[in-house]
Design a protein around this motif. Structure first.
Motif, PDB file in Angstrom:
ATOM      1  N   GLU A  73       0.870  -1.335  -0.005  1.00  0.00           N
ATOM      2  CA  GLU A  73      -0.077   0.012   0.171  1.00  0.00           C
ATOM      3  C   GLU A  73       0.773   1.183   0.000  1.00  0.00           C
ATOM      4  OE1 GLU A  73      -3.338   0.120  -0.412  1.00  0.00           O
ATOM      5  OE2 GLU A  73      -3.629  -1.941  -0.464  1.00  0.00           O
ATOM      6  N   LYS A 264      -4.588  -4.070   4.473  1.00  0.00           N
ATOM      7  CA  LYS A 264      -5.657  -3.030   4.839  1.00  0.00           C
ATOM      8  C   LYS A 264      -5.331  -2.316   6.087  1.00  0.00           C
ATOM      9  CE  LYS A 264     -10.643  -3.455   5.746  1.00  0.00           C
ATOM     10  NZ  LYS A 264     -11.689  -4.619   6.204  1.00  0.00           N
ATOM     11  N   LYS A 267      -2.495   0.474   5.038  1.00  0.00           N
ATOM     12  CA  LYS A 267      -3.052   1.595   4.388  1.00  0.00           C
ATOM     13  C   LYS A 267      -3.532   2.618   5.344  1.00  0.00           C
ATOM     14  CE  LYS A 267      -6.311   2.030   0.589  1.00  0.00           C
ATOM     15  NZ  LYS A 267      -7.333   1.554  -0.359  1.00  0.00           N
TER      16      LYS A 267
END
Ligand code: HPA
Length: 269
Positions: A73, A264, A267
């Motif tokens: 990310e 996730k 990020k």
């Protein structure tokens, strides 16, 4: 003979720095069979830990012994695939040596993963749990011995050992949280030990990570631990027995899910 002290770490660090193209902000340690995190890394730069001077080498199954630097990310990360364990006969200083090097490298966030047995009966094999605290039942501590103030102070605080903001983020993803009890291993716990840990407030039983969490905190890194439930802990399902193979088989299934959660999370960092 390596004693895993500050000078030894400087030698390893200098070697590692030569190979790194950028300074990583986030370190990830992958536990037994959880090496799939590598799938979500772009711009990979791979090093064999056998090449790094003083680096402790794992003998445990499912621990591949590679370091992968790259991006997740858009953030610069370093993945330590595999760890060494106290139960392999390594000293606590050896077990936490890679963590020390991450701290010396300037890593800000230390994410560790592991396989664990569930004591909490609302957890299921294959589920990923965010560790919110731990109970150290390993009978020792990686900071025992003369203190090297270049690394940490004598009595590091552990009040917020698992970073509260990161825990809030993981909870917002729908992850449950739990308390991890660290046993020495390598035998699995007895049902009575699991019952004891449950009474003490533990939700998970494992054989790793806590030494690294102590050292990472002592060096000022923000810490996050994700446990993959490999099995219900001994005695929770009275008719069952436990095997190391079962742990690795469940981890294979969870590994991809874990990689997605880590991406996730990163990020948001
Ligand atoms: N106990 C300790 N460590 C573990 C377990 C367990 O039941 N499962 C996977 N790692």
């Amino acid at each position: 003979m390596t004693s895993f002290n500050y000078e030894d770490a400087q030698v390893s660090l200098e070697f590692l720095k030569k190979f790194l193209r950028v300074q990583p902000e986030i370190a990830i340690v992958s536990g037994s069979g959880l090496g799939d995190i590598a799938e979500v890394i772009s711009d990979k730069n791979i090093i064999d830990v056998n090449d790094i001077p003083n680096w402790p080498i794992s003998t445990a199954p499912g621990h591949s012994g590679k370091i992968i630097a790259g991006q997740i990310e858009g953030k610069n990360i370093i993945l330590l695939q595999g760890r060494v364990h106290y139960y392999e006969g390594y000293s606590m200083k050896a077990v936490t040596f890679p963590t020390r090097i991450m701290g010396m490298l300037g890593v800000k966030v230390f994410i560790a993963t592991n396989a664990a047995g569930a004591i909490n009966t609302s957890f299921l094999p294959g589920e990923i749990i965010a560790v919110r605290d731990h109970i150290n039942l390993m009978g020792t501590n990686p900071l025992i011995g003369p203190n090297d103030s270049r690394w940490n102070e004598r009595f590091p605080d552990m009040s917020h050992a698992y970073n509260p903001e990161i825990l809030a983020t993981l909870s917002s993803f729908g992850l449950k949280t739990g308390v991890y009890a660290a046993f020495m291993g390598p035998s699995f716990e007895t049902p009575a030990e699991v019952k004891m840990a449950g009474i003490l407030g533990a939700d998970l039983a494992g054989m790793s990570t806590v030494p690294e969490v102590i050292v990472a905190n002592s060096m000022g890194m923000k810490v996050c631990v994700l446990s993959c439930v490999a099995n219900m802990a001994a005695g929770i399902e009275p008719d069952k027995t436990l095997t190391g193979q079962e742990v690795l088989d469940t981890m294979k299934i969870s590994s991809h899910k874990l990689a997605i959660i880590i991406a996730k999370l990163i990020k948001t960092l």
